[in-house]
Write an enzyme that holds these catalytic residues in place. Structure first.
Site, PDB file in Angstrom:
ATOM      1  N   ASP A   1     -53.111  13.815  71.675  1.00  0.00           N
ATOM      2  CA  ASP A   1     -52.882  12.477  71.134  1.00  0.00           C
ATOM      3  C   ASP A   1     -52.138  11.619  72.148  1.00  0.00           C
ATOM      4  OD1 ASP A   1     -50.565  13.813  68.718  1.00  0.00           O
ATOM      5  OD2 ASP A   1     -50.139  13.167  70.756  1.00  0.00           O
TER       6      ASP A   1
ATOM      7  N   LYS B   1     -54.848   6.209  69.881  1.00  0.00           N
ATOM      8  CA  LYS B   1     -55.174   4.827  69.548  1.00  0.00           C
ATOM      9  C   LYS B   1     -55.482   4.069  70.840  1.00  0.00           C
ATOM     10  CE  LYS B   1     -52.756   3.031  66.167  1.00  0.00           C
ATOM     11  NZ  LYS B   1     -51.619   2.431  65.488  1.00  0.00           N
TER      12      LYS B   1
ATOM     13  N   MET C   1     -40.672   6.719  63.883  1.00  0.00           N
ATOM     14  CA  MET C   1     -41.642   5.657  63.573  1.00  0.00           C
ATOM     15  C   MET C   1     -40.999   4.486  62.825  1.00  0.00           C
ATOM     16  SD  MET C   1     -44.788   8.111  62.379  1.00  0.00           S
ATOM     17  CE  MET C   1     -43.770   9.298  61.507  1.00  0.00           C
TER      18      MET C   1
HETATM   19  N1  SAH Z   1     -44.375  15.414  66.324  1.00  0.00           N
HETATM   20  C1  SAH Z   1     -43.526  14.436  66.970  1.00  0.00           C
HETATM   21  C2  SAH Z   1     -43.375  13.173  66.144  1.00  0.00           C
HETATM   22  C3  SAH Z   1     -44.659  12.406  65.992  1.00  0.00           C
HETATM   23  S1  SAH Z   1     -44.434  10.927  65.093  1.00  0.00           S
HETATM   24  C4  SAH Z   1     -42.166  15.064  67.251  1.00  0.00           C
HETATM   25  O1  SAH Z   1     -41.878  16.159  66.768  1.00  0.00           O
HETATM   26  O2  SAH Z   1     -41.394  14.447  67.988  1.00  0.00           O
HETATM   27  C5  SAH Z   1     -44.269   9.754  66.379  1.00  0.00           C
HETATM   28  C6  SAH Z   1     -42.845   9.254  66.482  1.00  0.00           C
HETATM   29  O3  SAH Z   1     -42.026  10.210  67.142  1.00  0.00           O
HETATM   30  C7  SAH Z   1     -42.684   8.002  67.302  1.00  0.00           C
HETATM   31  O4  SAH Z   1     -42.998   6.849  66.564  1.00  0.00           O
HETATM   32  C8  SAH Z   1     -41.199   8.058  67.647  1.00  0.00           C
HETATM   33  O5  SAH Z   1     -40.416   7.667  66.542  1.00  0.00           O
HETATM   34  C9  SAH Z   1     -40.995   9.542  67.851  1.00  0.00           C
HETATM   35  N2  SAH Z   1     -41.074   9.927  69.278  1.00  0.00           N
HETATM   36  C10 SAH Z   1     -41.973  10.732  69.848  1.00  0.00           C
HETATM   37  N3  SAH Z   1     -41.726  10.886  71.158  1.00  0.00           N
HETATM   38  C11 SAH Z   1     -40.619  10.152  71.422  1.00  0.00           C
HETATM   39  C12 SAH Z   1     -39.846   9.890  72.592  1.00  0.00           C
HETATM   40  N4  SAH Z   1     -40.164  10.421  73.765  1.00  0.00           N
HETATM   41  N5  SAH Z   1     -38.763   9.083  72.479  1.00  0.00           N
HETATM   42  C13 SAH Z   1     -38.419   8.547  71.295  1.00  0.00           C
HETATM   43  N6  SAH Z   1     -39.110   8.755  70.159  1.00  0.00           N
HETATM   44  C14 SAH Z   1     -40.196   9.540  70.213  1.00  0.00           C
END
Ligand code: SAH
Length: 251
Positions: free
Chosen positions: A36, A58, A170
């Site tokens: 993704d 996306k 998010m």
């Molecule tokens: N499975 C992922 C989350 C997916 S949902 C996890 O465990 O981290 C997607 C959200 O994760 C984004 O909108 C943001 O809020 C957060 N996110 C993912 N990578 C990030 C990063 N490097 N820095 C800050 N927020 C992050």
């Protein structure tokens, strides 16, 4: 023909050094990687030169491939005898829809292995020097999704406040509603928070302010996804400045 295996692999928050060894090994040998948009290019660069990389991210004109189509793609490839690495940002089971992919595979009798990853909350906390459950400031930490259907109907009461840390995934787009919701639940407008954008990536930013100023902070600083909002006393400890200096020095 024997089915392949679907590996649901957590890619961590961005830095390839934060992959587990198991994830790195699977990425390096996979003939097919379905990933993704959150997966950093530096991680995809570990793939074999002849690996097939399929993005379900996306794109400007196109929406994310619907979840059912992703499930169907994974199952179809595995049933054709191919091992598939399904690479997801952070951890597959933290707001990653890994549960649905696992169930879709199981329903078709396809073997699934889940490889955990460092979730954004853990990565951001470490990189920003925010101890999510610092012994003197918090004994609870909760992860919530700030963008989902019926945000206003979700019950977050009690998840944030003194002695508690709330991590919102998010939440950039809905920051004004989030601040309003938490204050309506009784959270003090001056409750400290941190916004961590692009955690564990070279362009990381850490912004701080009181809860009431969250909408202005997000707008004035043009915060972009991916970002986390961390709310609670742990984001404003005095020893934080020192922790940040150490983190910066290590980069
Ligand atoms: N499975 C992922 C989350 C997916 S949902 C996890 O465990 O981290 C997607 C959200 O994760 C984004 O909108 C943001 O809020 C957060 N996110 C993912 N990578 C990030 C990063 N490097 N820095 C800050 N927020 C992050």
């Amino acid at each position: 023909m024997q089915n392949g295996t679907i590996y649901l692999v957590g890619a961590g928050p961005g830095d390839p050094d934060l992959l587990t060894l198991r994830a790195a090994r699977l990425i390096e040998r996979a003939p097919l990687i379905v990933h993704d948009g959150l997966v950093d290019p530096a991680i995809l660069a570990l793939a074999r030169p002849d690996a097939r990389l399929v993005s379900v991210a996306k794109q400007r004109a196109r929406h994310t491939l619907p979840q059912e189509d992703i499930n169907a793609l994974l199952v179809r490839e595995a049933k054709a005898g191919r091992d598939v690495v399904r690479l997801k940002g952070g951890d597959p089971f933290v707001f990653g829809r890994g549960g649905e992919e696992m169930e879709a595979a199981q329903a078709e009798g396809v073997r699934v292995e889940v490889v955990p990853g460092i979730s954004a909350a853990n990565g951001a906390a470490a990189a920003a020097g925010i101890a999510l459950t610092h012994r003197e400031s918090a004994s609870v930490v909760s992860f919530v999704a700030g963008q989902c259907k019926g945000l206003s109907e979700q019950n977050w009461a009690g998840l944030a406040g003194m002695g508690r840390t709330l991590v919102i995934y998010m939440g950039v787009k809905t920051a004004p509603q989030i601040a309003e919701k938490l204050m309506a639940d009784g959270l003090a407008p001056d409750m400290p928070l941190a916004v961590v954008e692009n955690a564990c990536r070279p362009e990381m930013r850490v912004l701080r302010g009181p809860l009431a100023a969250l909408p202005d902070l997000v707008e004035a600083e043009a915060v972009k996804s991916p970002a986390l909002i961390i709310i609670g006393e742990v984001t404003a400890r005095e020893d934080l400045a020192l922790a940040q200096i150490v983190t910066e020095a290590a980069q």
